[in-house]
Design a protein around this motif. Structure first.
Motif, mmCIF file in Angstrom:
data_model
loop_
_atom_site.group_PDB
_atom_site.id
_atom_site.type_symbol
_atom_site.label_atom_id
_atom_site.label_comp_id
_atom_site.label_asym_id
_atom_site.label_seq_id
_atom_site.Cartn_x
_atom_site.Cartn_y
_atom_site.Cartn_z
ATOM 1 N N SER A 122 0.811 -1.208 0.000
ATOM 2 C CA SER A 122 0.000 0.000 0.000
ATOM 3 C C SER A 122 0.852 1.269 0.000
ATOM 4 C CB SER A 122 -0.937 0.016 1.218
ATOM 5 O OG SER A 122 -0.203 -0.087 2.420
ATOM 6 N N ASP A 138 5.748 3.202 1.256
ATOM 7 C CA ASP A 138 5.967 4.648 1.307
ATOM 8 C C ASP A 138 7.421 4.967 1.615
ATOM 9 O OD1 ASP A 138 3.276 5.434 0.892
ATOM 10 O OD2 ASP A 138 2.828 5.314 3.032
ATOM 11 N N THR A 166 0.463 5.537 0.505
ATOM 12 C CA THR A 166 -0.412 6.544 1.102
ATOM 13 C C THR A 166 -0.632 7.668 0.100
ATOM 14 O OG1 THR A 166 0.412 6.030 3.314
ATOM 15 C CG2 THR A 166 -0.676 8.151 3.019
ATOM 16 N N LEU A 167 -1.870 7.815 -0.354
ATOM 17 C CA LEU A 167 -2.195 8.813 -1.375
ATOM 18 C C LEU A 167 -3.168 9.882 -0.883
ATOM 19 C CD1 LEU A 167 -2.655 6.437 -4.459
ATOM 20 C CD2 LEU A 167 -0.582 7.655 -3.741
ATOM 21 N N ASP A 168 -3.725 9.701 0.330
ATOM 22 C CA ASP A 168 -4.745 10.622 0.800
ATOM 23 C C ASP A 168 -4.261 11.563 1.894
ATOM 24 O OD1 ASP A 168 -4.454 8.728 2.745
ATOM 25 O OD2 ASP A 168 -6.598 8.341 3.025
ATOM 26 N N SER A 169 -2.977 11.520 2.209
ATOM 27 C CA SER A 169 -2.411 12.433 3.201
ATOM 28 C C SER A 169 -0.917 12.561 2.957
ATOM 29 C CB SER A 169 -2.678 11.931 4.630
ATOM 30 O OG SER A 169 -2.095 10.659 4.825
#
Length: 248
Positions: free
Chosen positions: A44, A69, A46-49
């Motif tokens: 995964s 990340d 992190t694309l929203d923060s």
């Protein structure tokens, strides 16, 4: 050699720090790891923060994100010149068989490979590990011989080490991934206000663990080295899929 270290257990994890101390004596090492335990985060991003990085020592950083990340940020934002290899670990607990689908340890190595670098994921096969020094020595040995491995540029090496003293290790074995039975049921509970909550249950027991698998090697005292690749295409099913689609 320049090495990027990461993990999924967090920057304070014993395995990461043991490996960092040892490799820093011989190589140029940067460590970029999650700021907390992010086990089973898989690949995964992190694309929203936004991601925030905190310096924890010389060339040692934590990130408020996933293992993927961390490696992505390091290779596309921190390094002026790319390192020679990405090493993820040393994980506290095995990453064998179906575990690699969920493993943040393997995912960190995979992101290194995604960005064009050789990569190794290293795990100590015990959830109460004692012999991190054995896993460190395994990495040192593999690095010394890495230049002789012709497939290193297109392969992730998933390494699982028995939790025993180095003198009890019987050697290295090239292995394939074993398989587990399906995961056990979730565990239902109540929070303090009486609302239902659920914990993900334990992984399934070993199903395919015969000779040649990573499970078998570790159980018999060998360091398991499984070559992984990113291409998920089931090539042997392409013709059958093509024939099926012609009837639609």
């Amino acid at each position: 050699m320049k090495i990027l270290l990461s993990n999924d257990d967090g920057f304070i994890a014993t395995g990461l720090n043991a490996l960092h101390r040892c490799l820093s004596e011989q190589y140029e090492v940067m460590a970029v790891a999650p700021d907390r335990d992010r086990s089973a985060a898989s690949n995964s991003l992190t694309l929203d923060s936004p991601l925030r990085i905190t310096e924890r020592g010389q060339n040692f950083y934590s990130v408020n994100g996933t293992p993927t990340d961390c490696v992505h940020l390091a290779l596309t934002g921190l390094y002026d010149n790319a390192p020679d290899i990405v090493i993820s670990g040393i994980n506290a607990g095995e990453n064998m068989g179906d575990d690699v689908i969920y493993s943040g340890t393997v995912a960190a190595a995979m992101e290194g490979r995604n960005l064009g670098l050789p990569a190794i994921a290293v795990s100590l096969a015990s959830f109460q590990p004692q012999y991190f020094a054995t896993a460190v020595e395994a990495v040192v040995v593999l690095l010394r011989q890495l230049s002789d491995f012709g497939e290193k540029s297109d392969t992730i090496l998933n390494v699982n080490v028995p939790d025993v003293p180095w003198g009890e290790i019987k050697g290295f074995q090239a292995t394939r991934l074993g398989k587990r039975h399906k995961a056990e049921s979730v565990i239902k509970d109540k929070d303090p206000r009486g609302n239902d909550i659920y914990w993900v249950g334990p992984p399934g027991k070993q199903q395919e663990a015969g000779e040649g698998t990573d499970f078998y090697a570790v159980e018999h005292g060998y360091i398991s080295v499984t070559p992984l690749h990113i291409d998920l295409t089931r090539h042997q099913a392409i013709d059958a899929t093509k024939n099926w689609l012609q009837s639609i």
